[in-house]
Scaffold this motif. Structure first.
Motif, PDB file in Angstrom:
ATOM      1  N   GLU A 309       0.840  -1.212   0.000  1.00 37.64           N
ATOM      2  CA  GLU A 309       0.000   0.000   0.000  1.00 37.64           C
ATOM      3  C   GLU A 309       0.867   1.251   0.000  1.00 37.64           C
ATOM      4  O   GLU A 309       0.568   2.252  -0.685  1.00 37.64           O
ATOM      5  CB  GLU A 309      -0.908  -0.023   1.227  1.00 37.64           C
ATOM      6  CG  GLU A 309      -1.910   1.129   1.297  1.00 37.64           C
ATOM      7  CD  GLU A 309      -2.937   1.060   0.183  1.00 37.64           C
ATOM      8  OE1 GLU A 309      -3.468   2.114  -0.199  1.00 37.64           O
ATOM      9  OE2 GLU A 309      -3.217  -0.057  -0.324  1.00 37.64           O
ATOM     10  N   PHE A 310       1.963   1.217   0.785  1.00 43.95           N
ATOM     11  CA  PHE A 310       2.867   2.379   0.829  1.00 43.95           C
ATOM     12  C   PHE A 310       3.523   2.621  -0.536  1.00 43.95           C
ATOM     13  O   PHE A 310       3.623   3.765  -1.005  1.00 43.95           O
ATOM     14  CB  PHE A 310       3.949   2.142   1.904  1.00 43.95           C
ATOM     15  CG  PHE A 310       4.961   3.242   2.000  1.00 43.95           C
ATOM     16  CD1 PHE A 310       4.690   4.395   2.717  1.00 43.95           C
ATOM     17  CD2 PHE A 310       6.186   3.136   1.340  1.00 43.95           C
ATOM     18  CE1 PHE A 310       5.636   5.404   2.795  1.00 43.95           C
ATOM     19  CE2 PHE A 310       7.123   4.146   1.420  1.00 43.95           C
ATOM     20  CZ  PHE A 310       6.848   5.294   2.156  1.00 43.95           C
ATOM     21  N   ARG A 311       3.987   1.567  -1.206  1.00 47.95           N
ATOM     22  CA  ARG A 311       4.629   1.709  -2.512  1.00 47.95           C
ATOM     23  C   ARG A 311       3.634   2.200  -3.545  1.00 47.95           C
ATOM     24  O   ARG A 311       3.983   2.968  -4.452  1.00 47.95           O
ATOM     25  CB  ARG A 311       5.216   0.364  -2.943  1.00 47.95           C
ATOM     26  CG  ARG A 311       6.404  -0.085  -2.084  1.00 47.95           C
ATOM     27  CD  ARG A 311       6.903  -1.424  -2.518  1.00 47.95           C
ATOM     28  NE  ARG A 311       7.383  -1.369  -3.891  1.00 47.95           N
ATOM     29  CZ  ARG A 311       7.755  -2.438  -4.609  1.00 47.95           C
ATOM     30  NH1 ARG A 311       7.686  -3.643  -4.046  1.00 47.95           N
ATOM     31  NH2 ARG A 311       8.176  -2.306  -5.852  1.00 47.95           N
ATOM     32  N   LYS A 312       2.407   1.726  -3.414  1.00 45.70           N
ATOM     33  CA  LYS A 312       1.390   2.169  -4.362  1.00 45.70           C
ATOM     34  C   LYS A 312       1.095   3.658  -4.201  1.00 45.70           C
ATOM     35  O   LYS A 312       0.846   4.376  -5.155  1.00 45.70           O
ATOM     36  CB  LYS A 312       0.121   1.347  -4.148  1.00 45.70           C
ATOM     37  CG  LYS A 312      -1.004   1.692  -5.116  1.00 45.70           C
ATOM     38  CD  LYS A 312      -2.211   0.787  -4.842  1.00 45.70           C
ATOM     39  CE  LYS A 312      -3.350   1.139  -5.815  1.00 45.70           C
ATOM     40  NZ  LYS A 312      -4.533   0.315  -5.557  1.00 45.70           N
ATOM     41  N   LYS A 313       1.173   4.097  -2.960  1.00 45.87           N
ATOM     42  CA  LYS A 313       0.853   5.497  -2.680  1.00 45.87           C
ATOM     43  C   LYS A 313       2.002   6.421  -3.084  1.00 45.87           C
ATOM     44  O   LYS A 313       1.773   7.490  -3.676  1.00 45.87           O
ATOM     45  CB  LYS A 313       0.564   5.661  -1.192  1.00 45.87           C
ATOM     46  CG  LYS A 313       0.172   7.069  -0.807  1.00 45.87           C
ATOM     47  CD  LYS A 313      -0.147   7.117   0.690  1.00 45.87           C
ATOM     48  CE  LYS A 313      -0.536   8.549   1.103  1.00 45.87           C
ATOM     49  NZ  LYS A 313      -0.832   8.635   2.542  1.00 45.87           N
ATOM     50  N   TYR A 314       3.253   6.032  -2.793  1.00 46.75           N
ATOM     51  CA  TYR A 314       4.387   6.930  -3.044  1.00 46.75           C
ATOM     52  C   TYR A 314       5.264   6.494  -4.216  1.00 46.75           C
ATOM     53  O   TYR A 314       6.203   7.188  -4.575  1.00 46.75           O
ATOM     54  CB  TYR A 314       5.274   7.020  -1.779  1.00 46.75           C
ATOM     55  CG  TYR A 314       4.561   7.682  -0.623  1.00 46.75           C
ATOM     56  CD1 TYR A 314       4.426   9.067  -0.580  1.00 46.75           C
ATOM     57  CD2 TYR A 314       4.041   6.912   0.410  1.00 46.75           C
ATOM     58  CE1 TYR A 314       3.760   9.660   0.491  1.00 46.75           C
ATOM     59  CE2 TYR A 314       3.381   7.491   1.480  1.00 46.75           C
ATOM     60  CZ  TYR A 314       3.243   8.874   1.518  1.00 46.75           C
ATOM     61  OH  TYR A 314       2.600   9.463   2.578  1.00 46.75           O
ATOM     62  N   GLY A 315       4.967   5.359  -4.762  1.00 49.78           N
ATOM     63  CA  GLY A 315       5.812   4.902  -5.860  1.00 49.78           C
ATOM     64  C   GLY A 315       7.120   4.342  -5.316  1.00 49.78           C
ATOM     65  O   GLY A 315       7.348   4.223  -4.129  1.00 49.78           O
ATOM     66  N   THR A 316       8.065   4.097  -6.271  1.00 46.92           N
ATOM     67  CA  THR A 316       9.336   3.519  -5.872  1.00 46.92           C
ATOM     68  C   THR A 316      10.271   4.609  -5.391  1.00 46.92           C
ATOM     69  O   THR A 316      10.414   5.642  -6.028  1.00 46.92           O
ATOM     70  CB  THR A 316       9.966   2.759  -7.039  1.00 46.92           C
ATOM     71  OG1 THR A 316       9.043   1.780  -7.510  1.00 46.92           O
ATOM     72  CG2 THR A 316      11.265   2.105  -6.620  1.00 46.92           C
ATOM     73  N   ILE A 317      10.996   4.393  -4.266  1.00 46.16           N
ATOM     74  CA  ILE A 317      11.932   5.349  -3.675  1.00 46.16           C
ATOM     75  C   ILE A 317      13.294   4.697  -3.606  1.00 46.16           C
ATOM     76  O   ILE A 317      13.434   3.583  -3.119  1.00 46.16           O
ATOM     77  CB  ILE A 317      11.486   5.782  -2.271  1.00 46.16           C
ATOM     78  CG1 ILE A 317      10.107   6.405  -2.335  1.00 46.16           C
ATOM     79  CG2 ILE A 317      12.511   6.698  -1.624  1.00 46.16           C
ATOM     80  CD1 ILE A 317       9.554   6.757  -0.999  1.00 46.16           C
ATOM     81  N   ASP A 318      14.401   5.427  -4.124  1.00 46.18           N
ATOM     82  CA  ASP A 318      15.761   4.884  -4.053  1.00 46.18           C
ATOM     83  C   ASP A 318      16.360   5.188  -2.697  1.00 46.18           C
ATOM     84  O   ASP A 318      16.411   6.321  -2.252  1.00 46.18           O
ATOM     85  CB  ASP A 318      16.635   5.485  -5.160  1.00 46.18           C
ATOM     86  CG  ASP A 318      16.171   5.093  -6.541  1.00 46.18           C
ATOM     87  OD1 ASP A 318      16.371   5.861  -7.460  1.00 46.18           O
ATOM     88  OD2 ASP A 318      15.604   3.957  -6.658  1.00 46.18           O
ATOM     89  N   VAL A 319      16.876   4.173  -2.067  1.00 41.69           N
ATOM     90  CA  VAL A 319      17.456   4.308  -0.731  1.00 41.69           C
ATOM     91  C   VAL A 319      18.965   4.424  -0.869  1.00 41.69           C
ATOM     92  O   VAL A 319      19.580   3.681  -1.631  1.00 41.69           O
ATOM     93  CB  VAL A 319      17.085   3.113   0.153  1.00 41.69           C
ATOM     94  CG1 VAL A 319      17.670   3.270   1.546  1.00 41.69           C
ATOM     95  CG2 VAL A 319      15.584   2.931   0.178  1.00 41.69           C
ATOM     96  N   ALA A 320      19.560   5.316  -0.185  1.00 39.93           N
ATOM     97  CA  ALA A 320      21.008   5.533  -0.252  1.00 39.93           C
ATOM     98  C   ALA A 320      21.756   4.294   0.236  1.00 39.93           C
ATOM     99  O   ALA A 320      21.196   3.421   0.898  1.00 39.93           O
ATOM    100  CB  ALA A 320      21.393   6.755   0.589  1.00 39.93           C
ATOM    101  N   LYS A 321      23.031   4.328  -0.175  1.00 37.91           N
ATOM    102  CA  LYS A 321      23.868   3.176   0.177  1.00 37.91           C
ATOM    103  C   LYS A 321      23.944   2.978   1.680  1.00 37.91           C
ATOM    104  O   LYS A 321      23.866   1.848   2.190  1.00 37.91           O
ATOM    105  CB  LYS A 321      25.275   3.403  -0.394  1.00 37.91           C
ATOM    106  CG  LYS A 321      26.179   2.205  -0.291  1.00 37.91           C
ATOM    107  CD  LYS A 321      25.677   1.081  -1.146  1.00 37.91           C
ATOM    108  CE  LYS A 321      26.668  -0.084  -1.152  1.00 37.91           C
ATOM    109  NZ  LYS A 321      26.185  -1.208  -1.958  1.00 37.91           N
TER     110      LYS A 321
END
Length: 759
Positions: A309-321
């Motif tokens: 549900e969170f990914r659907k709401k905000y889309g894909t997010i790149d996480v730093a190394k």
């Protein structure tokens, strides 16, 4: 004369004769061979009957190996082995476990061992004739017993507590069967389950078959305690060798197949209990996992739903190394924390919080929680959306790892449980050999015969100890101080003739003249002739010989009669007088009657004297009566059919024989007879039975006492001699009569040689 007490010999019986004469014991045993043989034969018969009476006993064996640890879990890997603990077991402890009711009760229930059938119509003679009797057969289907009139089959028999161990009789009737305990009768149908209500409770029984009408069978329902005790009495459970871990089970019984079946079921019951006990820990672990899997699955599904549900709401997010590294480390920490929690939960099912393993896990959890808190603080500095993404992603990953790990272990433990075999395994199951181990008939017969022989020997020795009979002439002389002047062997021929009551008593001269007995009588005559060489005085030329004995039945009349006969052979005039006025039987030996004898003479002589005394004091009595003699002496002396022998029988039995002998008329009689005979032989009553012998001994030149070999009591003989000595009468000699010859007589050397006509 024999009344001279100055020359009385002092008995030397005070000498120490307590030494054990082994040779005497040996000969005592040999003399009692008839008793020993009798008891040996009796033991042989008992042994044969017992060996046929007892049913054959069979034996079955089985082997079980006890291993130290269970290897089923370890075979799947160290990780699973850590989850399931191990337990060692020693063979000795397992041997005791096999004998417990926990193992035996299932066998008792399966084979209906509490039901006992017996056939009261089989008696002792039937068991001996048949050599073995039928025994009941217990199977899962029921209990059966074969009889001569048919077979008994019972598949169910349950009673209330009050009826346990109580005997019932079961009998076929016209309509079915009758079950009775002596007070109540219950009627039922064969082949149908029946339930009865008695005064002491309920009875449930199913009878499938019975013998013919009128044939009774005894039926008993034993208690569980009694049945298990009976099984344990026939069951042997021991470790074979030392520290081998091999347990040997042995069971004995009257039926080989039945014994093997019971032992086999005991082995299987123990193995079932062992397997159940060995998989108990695995079962508990699986049960715990089954309660945790649904919860973990629900937690994973919830975390995945929130993350999606969170990914659907905000889309894909790149996480730093850095965030990825922190997330990875956080995930590993969470995974370790969950594994430790899972292990802690497993341990707490067995141990408390104070256990060292639980404390160690708590310390590890504290370290990991501290590190996780540090990572969380670092991540808190990240942007809010990125931090939330990382949090949801980590929750989903952790829940998935925990769920999959638990599910994998659960499936592995199910495989372990299916293949787990415990720490005991069967090496050998019992087999039927049909070789009876008992009774060992030959051994029983031999032991019974030997036991009988030993018992007979003990009785012979005991009899020899308690009844010290006359045997040894030297011992007699030592005990009494009186010499043994003759030993008269037994005449076998005369002994056989005496067994026929129709044949009259006979003298040795006519019955067995060539025997050792007759020669011994002649030797006694010679001894007496040289022992009585006193010159004749006052016209008295007769030598008076008194023959007596210590008790009846010693053979004094036999000695008197035969001694008279051998004296007559010397062309000497001999008178034999039967002075035993009570039970004298000399007249039978000479074929005469007892009438007109010593008692009659003394009684009539006394009457004549009384009448004479009365006439002298009464002038009115005619002189013819006062001078009349009632009888003269010649009418009381009877010639025999043997030359030179006259006989004076005992006469009619008087009321007081001792009083007649004590009067002076006996002295007159002996004086008058002495002028007519060379020898007067007087046969007197036994010393211990009457005092007559002591009175008659006053007139005798020789007093001889007869005693019977191996029959007379030594103590009685000594007492009789002492009684004569107290009366100032010297016993001149002892005659040992009826001595039996042979190797079984220790003292046969006294008369082992005979001179006679052997043609």
């Amino acid at each position: 004369m024999s009344t001279d007490s100055k020359n009385l010999s002092n008995p030397v019986s005070k000498e120490n004769n307590d030494d054990i004469d082994l040779m005497a014991l040996l000969f005592a045993i040999l003399r009692g061979w008839k008793i020993i043989v009798f008891f040996a034969v009796l033991g042989l018969i008992i042994g044969v009957l017992y060996s046929r009476y007892v049913n054959p006993t069979f034996k079955s064996d089985a082997l079980i190996q006890i291993e130290e640890n269970s290897k089923g879990v370890a075979a799947l890997g160290a990780d699973i082995s850590e989850l399931v603990g191990s337990e060692g077991s020693k063979a000795q402890a397992e041997a005791e476990l096999i004998r417990s009711r926990m193992i035996l009760e299932p066998v008792v229930s399966l084979l209906h061992l509490r039901i006992r059938l017996s056939d009261p119509n089989i008696g002792t003679l039937d068991r001996i004739k048949s050599d073995s009797t039928a025994t009941q057969i217990n199977k899962p289907e029921g209990v059966s017993l074969k009889t001569k009139d048919g077979e008994v089959e019972i598949s169910q028999f349950n009673v209330s507590q009050e009826y346990l161990n109580q005997s019932f009789s079961l009998m076929r009737s016209e309509t079915g069967f009758v079950l009775s305990n002596g007070f109540e009768d219950f009627k039922g149908e064969i082949g149908q389950p029946q339930q009865f209500r008695g005064t002491d409770g309920q009875i449930q029984i199913t009878v499938n078959n019975l013998p013919a009408d009128g044939y009774s069978i005894n039926l008993t329902k034993q208690s569980l305690q009694m049945t298990t005790e009976r099984l344990n009495s026939a069951l042997s459970v021991v470790e074979k060798g030392k520290q081998t871990g091999i347990i040997q089970l042995s069971m004995t019984g009257d039926n080989q197949q039945q014994t093997s079946l019971i032992l086999k079921q005991i082995v299987l019951s123990y193995i079932d209990q062992n397997q159940s006990r060995g998989s108990e820990e695995t079962t508990k672990t699986i049960s715990f996992m089954e309660t945790q899997i649904p919860t973990l699955k629900k937690r994973l599904e919830d975390s995945e739903a929130i993350f999606n549900e969170f990914r659907k709401k905000y889309g894909t997010i790149d996480v730093a190394k850095e965030a990825e590294l922190l997330l990875t480390e956080s995930s590993q920490i969470e995974l370790q924390l969950n594994e430790l929690k899972l292990k802690k939960a497993d341990l707490t099912t067995y141990y408390t919080e104070e256990h060292p393993l639980v404390i160690q896990i708590n310390d590890q959890l504290a370290v990991l929680n501290a590190r996780r808190q540090e990572i969380d603080n670092t991540i808190a500095g990240l942007p809010e959306i990125q931090r939330e993404f990382l949090q949801l992603s980590a929750d989903t990953t952790i829940n998935r790892e925990i769920y999959l790990t638990l599910l994998k272990n659960y499936e592995q433990l199910k495989i372990v449980k299916a293949g787990q075999i415990g720490f005991a395994r069967i090496i050998d199951l019992p087999i039927n050999t049909f070789n009876a181990i008992a009774p060992k008939k030959l051994q029983i017969i031999i032991l019974a015969m030997l036991s009988g022989a030993m018992l007979g020997t003990m009785l012979v020795l005991l009899k020899n100890m308690l009844r010290n009979v006359v045997k040894d002439p030297e011992r007699i002389e030592a005990k009494t101080g009186v010499p043994v002047v003759a030993t008269i062997p037994r005449s076998p021929l005369l002994t056989r003739l005496r067994k026929d009551k129709k044949v009259p008593n006979r003298l040795l001269a006519y019955a067995d003249s060539n025997s050792l007995s007759y020669e011994a009588i002649k030797s006694l005559r010679t001894s007496l002739m040289f022992g009585m060489t006193t010159p004749e005085q006052g016209g008295q030329r007769a030598k008076v010989i008194l023959i007596t004995g210590e008790s009846p039945g010693v053979g004094k009349s036999f000695i008197s009669a035969n001694l008279t006969e051998v004296f007559a052979q010397l062309d000497k005039k001999v008178l034999i007088m039967d002075a035993d006025m009570r039970l004298g039987e000399l007249h039978k030996i000479f074929g005469m009657t007892q009438d007109n004898g010593l008692a009659d003479y003394l009684s009539q002589d006394k009457l004549s004297q009384n009448m004479t005394d009365f006439a002298q004091n009464n002038a009115q009595v005619p002189e013819a009566i006062t001078t009349q003699k009632i009888s003269n002496l010649a009418s009381f002396i009877h010639p025999t059919n043997i030359d030179n022998i006259d006989f004076m029988p005992r006469g009619e039995y008087p009321r007081n024989p001792a009083s007649l002998l004590s009067d002076s008329r006996l002295n007159n009689l002996i004086t008058e007879l002495s002028s007519h005979y060379d020898y007067i032989i007087i046969d007197s009553p036994p010393i211990l039975a009457a005092s007559d012998a002591m009175i008659l001994a006053q007139y005798a030149n020789k007093v001889l006492m007869v005693t019977r070999y191996d029959n007379s009591i030594e103590g009685q003989l000594v007492y009789a001699v002492n009684q004569m000595n107290k009366a100032n009468i010297e016993v001149d000699g002892i005659i040992l009569n009826d001595v039996q010859q042979g190797i079984m007589s220790k003292y046969s050397y006294h008369y082992s040689y005979a001179y006679g006509n052997n043609q």
